[in-house]
Design a protein around this motif. Structure first.
Motif, PDB file in Angstrom:
ATOM      1  N   HIS A   1     -17.665  -8.017   0.087  1.00  0.00           N
ATOM      2  CA  HIS A   1     -18.439  -9.399  -0.088  1.00  0.00           C
ATOM      3  C   HIS A   1     -17.807  -9.132  -1.497  1.00  0.00           C
ATOM      4  N   ARG A   2     -16.439  -9.009  -2.599  1.00  0.00           N
ATOM      5  CA  ARG A   2     -16.729  -9.169  -3.650  1.00  0.00           C
ATOM      6  C   ARG A   2     -15.309  -8.550  -3.881  1.00  0.00           C
ATOM      7  N   GLY A   3     -14.529  -7.792  -3.364  1.00  0.00           N
ATOM      8  CA  GLY A   3     -13.554  -7.452  -3.559  1.00  0.00           C
ATOM      9  C   GLY A   3     -12.265  -7.974  -2.724  1.00  0.00           C
ATOM     10  N   LYS A   4     -10.876  -7.597  -2.746  1.00  0.00           N
ATOM     11  CA  LYS A   4      -9.612  -8.229  -2.619  1.00  0.00           C
ATOM     12  C   LYS A   4      -8.851  -6.821  -1.466  1.00  0.00           C
ATOM     13  N   LEU A   5      -8.703  -7.036  -0.211  1.00  0.00           N
ATOM     14  CA  LEU A   5      -7.914  -6.088   0.457  1.00  0.00           C
ATOM     15  C   LEU A   5      -6.293  -5.928  -0.086  1.00  0.00           C
ATOM     16  N   THR A   6      -6.090  -5.225  -0.034  1.00  0.00           N
ATOM     17  CA  THR A   6      -4.661  -4.957  -0.319  1.00  0.00           C
ATOM     18  C   THR A   6      -3.849  -4.439   0.532  1.00  0.00           C
ATOM     19  N   LYS A   7      -4.180  -3.956   1.211  1.00  0.00           N
ATOM     20  CA  LYS A   7      -3.498  -2.929   2.364  1.00  0.00           C
ATOM     21  C   LYS A   7      -4.752  -2.843   3.659  1.00  0.00           C
ATOM     22  N   PRO A   8      -4.300  -3.616   4.804  1.00  0.00           N
ATOM     23  CA  PRO A   8      -4.948  -4.139   5.945  1.00  0.00           C
ATOM     24  C   PRO A   8      -3.610  -3.104   7.046  1.00  0.00           C
ATOM     25  N   MET A   9      -4.243  -3.160   8.063  1.00  0.00           N
ATOM     26  CA  MET A   9      -3.548  -2.163   8.595  1.00  0.00           C
ATOM     27  C   MET A   9      -2.314  -4.003  10.005  1.00  0.00           C
ATOM     28  N   TYR A  10      -1.343  -3.249  10.533  1.00  0.00           N
ATOM     29  CA  TYR A  10      -0.631  -4.181  11.121  1.00  0.00           C
ATOM     30  C   TYR A  10      -0.161  -2.809  12.429  1.00  0.00           C
ATOM     31  N   LEU A  11       0.029  -4.218  12.864  1.00  0.00           N
ATOM     32  CA  LEU A  11       0.883  -3.378  14.230  1.00  0.00           C
ATOM     33  C   LEU A  11       2.797  -3.865  14.190  1.00  0.00           C
TER      34      LEU A  11
ATOM     35  N   HIS B   1       8.586   2.410   3.373  1.00  0.00           N
ATOM     36  CA  HIS B   1       8.821   1.837   2.335  1.00  0.00           C
ATOM     37  C   HIS B   1       9.413   0.755   2.451  1.00  0.00           C
ATOM     38  N   SER B   2       9.484  -0.030   1.112  1.00  0.00           N
ATOM     39  CA  SER B   2      10.382  -1.102   0.961  1.00  0.00           C
ATOM     40  C   SER B   2      11.410  -0.876  -0.112  1.00  0.00           C
ATOM     41  N   ILE B   3      12.511  -2.082   0.401  1.00  0.00           N
ATOM     42  CA  ILE B   3      14.091  -1.600   0.124  1.00  0.00           C
ATOM     43  C   ILE B   3      14.073  -1.769  -2.110  1.00  0.00           C
ATOM     44  N   ASN B   4      13.051  -1.784  -2.703  1.00  0.00           N
ATOM     45  CA  ASN B   4      12.449  -1.397  -4.256  1.00  0.00           C
ATOM     46  C   ASN B   4      12.070  -0.859  -4.136  1.00  0.00           C
ATOM     47  N   LYS B   5      10.449   0.251  -3.637  1.00  0.00           N
ATOM     48  CA  LYS B   5       9.245   0.870  -3.310  1.00  0.00           C
ATOM     49  C   LYS B   5       9.502   1.993  -2.836  1.00  0.00           C
ATOM     50  N   ASN B   6       9.026   3.003  -3.124  1.00  0.00           N
ATOM     51  CA  ASN B   6       8.455   4.427  -1.648  1.00  0.00           C
ATOM     52  C   ASN B   6       6.696   4.172  -1.554  1.00  0.00           C
TER      53      ASN B   6
ATOM     54  N   ALA C   1       4.618  -6.317   2.358  1.00  0.00           N
ATOM     55  CA  ALA C   1       5.303  -6.849   3.411  1.00  0.00           C
ATOM     56  C   ALA C   1       4.998  -8.300   4.284  1.00  0.00           C
ATOM     57  N   ASP C   2       4.675  -9.220   3.227  1.00  0.00           N
ATOM     58  CA  ASP C   2       4.581 -10.837   3.503  1.00  0.00           C
ATOM     59  C   ASP C   2       5.835 -10.922   2.606  1.00  0.00           C
TER      60      ASP C   2
ATOM     61  N   GLY D   1      15.780   3.464   5.589  1.00  0.00           N
ATOM     62  CA  GLY D   1      15.397   4.067   7.034  1.00  0.00           C
ATOM     63  C   GLY D   1      15.303   2.481   8.203  1.00  0.00           C
ATOM     64  N   PRO D   2      15.085   2.792   8.995  1.00  0.00           N
ATOM     65  CA  PRO D   2      15.082   2.159  10.349  1.00  0.00           C
ATOM     66  C   PRO D   2      13.733   1.331   9.939  1.00  0.00           C
ATOM     67  N   GLU D   3      13.914  -0.015  10.376  1.00  0.00           N
ATOM     68  CA  GLU D   3      13.726  -1.361   9.627  1.00  0.00           C
ATOM     69  C   GLU D   3      12.326  -1.823  11.036  1.00  0.00           C
ATOM     70  N   LEU D   4      11.102  -1.856  10.109  1.00  0.00           N
ATOM     71  CA  LEU D   4       9.968  -2.254  10.688  1.00  0.00           C
ATOM     72  C   LEU D   4       9.797  -3.763  11.704  1.00  0.00           C
ATOM     73  N   GLN D   5       9.292  -4.441  12.696  1.00  0.00           N
ATOM     74  CA  GLN D   5       9.603  -5.738  13.152  1.00  0.00           C
ATOM     75  C   GLN D   5       7.503  -5.815  13.297  1.00  0.00           C
ATOM     76  N   LEU D   6       7.166  -6.895  12.496  1.00  0.00           N
ATOM     77  CA  LEU D   6       5.858  -6.465  12.279  1.00  0.00           C
ATOM     78  C   LEU D   6       5.040  -7.109  13.821  1.00  0.00           C
ATOM     79  N   GLN D   7       4.519  -7.117  14.128  1.00  0.00           N
ATOM     80  CA  GLN D   7       4.214  -8.136  15.617  1.00  0.00           C
ATOM     81  C   GLN D   7       2.372  -8.520  15.193  1.00  0.00           C
ATOM     82  N   PRO D   8       2.393  -9.556  15.847  1.00  0.00           N
ATOM     83  CA  PRO D   8       0.771 -10.293  16.292  1.00  0.00           C
ATOM     84  C   PRO D   8      -0.467  -9.499  16.560  1.00  0.00           C
ATOM     85  N   LEU D   9      -1.185  -9.079  15.387  1.00  0.00           N
ATOM     86  CA  LEU D   9      -2.225  -8.736  16.289  1.00  0.00           C
ATOM     87  C   LEU D   9      -3.357  -9.533  17.364  1.00  0.00           C
ATOM     88  N   PRO D  10      -4.081  -8.337  17.845  1.00  0.00           N
ATOM     89  CA  PRO D  10      -4.327  -9.364  18.816  1.00  0.00           C
ATOM     90  C   PRO D  10      -6.137  -9.849  18.339  1.00  0.00           C
TER      91      PRO D  10
END
Length: 228
Positions: free
Chosen positions: A137-147, A163-168, A195-196, A207-216
């Protein structure tokens, strides 16, 4: 919620089966003479319970003493599948499952439970309720779950860092399974800003790159905005 309540391990006396595919409803009907009408609805037949879960899938829960007969009846009508196929269907439905490596690693919204009606913001009192409700109700979600899908020779484990290219350590694997195409399909909690904007990798920053998919299902966009 724990007042006047007792918990008992029933894993030795209760057996669970998963039914999956276009013919799953007819299998349920063979055992129960009816089928749950909606997702998350349950029906009973004696000591057996059938629950409709997302997709063409049903969970069956029954006493161990009745399990062998039920399994014999079911395998006469349909082939026996694998646990991996069931886990893949859970992942594709965006349903999290915590393992020992991820216990106490996330709050409910980080695994999208608010979109699955897996947490209540209006009733009861439970451990961590204040934090969960305040974020909703008052906060901000910075880490959601992705498929996501990823080409890799080794199936990721629950708890593996991303990891991203510039951050572990910008995310963590929740659950993974092999897809029919031979790729790994997984659910992962990932920093949304990373992720954005950047590619997300297994193992290390190259390492191997994730391909993000739409959630159902859709996540509430307001949960990602600051609230005052």
């Amino acid at each position: 919620m724990f007042s006047k309540a007792e918990a008992e391990d029933q894993s030795e006396s209760i057996i669970g089966f998963g039914l999956i595919g276009p013919g799953a409803s007819s299998l349920v009907e063979k055992l129960f003479d009816k089928v749950p009408s909606e997702t998350d609805k349950a029906i009973h037949a004696g000591n057996m319970i059938a629950i409709k879960v997302p997709g063409d899938r049903y969970e069956l829960w029954l006493p161990a003493a009745e399990a062998e007969e039920a399994l014999t009846q079911l395998t006469r009508l349909a082939p026996l599948g694998t646990t991996q196929k069931w886990v893949l269907a859970e992942i594709q439905a965006g349903i999290p499952d915590l393992r020992s490596a991820t216990l106490e690693a996330f709050i409910p919204q980080m695994t999208n439970l608010q979109a699955l009606k897996g947490v209540s913001f209006t009733k009861g009192c439970y451990t961590g309720q204040e934090i969960v409700t305040r974020l909703q109700h008052r906060g901000k979600l910075t880490k959601p779950m992705y498929l996501a899908q990823v080409k890799t020779d080794k199936l990721p484990n629950a708890g593996d860092q991303l990891h991203s290219i510039n951050k572990n350590n910008v995310g963590q694997v929740v659950l993974a399974s092999w897809s029919d195409e031979g790729e790994a399909t997984l659910l992962a909690v990932i920093n949304k800003a990373q992720a954005d904007e950047l590619a997300i990798h297994l193992t290390d920053t190259l390492g191997p790159e994730l391909q993000l998919q739409p959630l159902p299902y859709k996540l509430d966009p307001e949960l990602f905005e600051s609230k005052r």
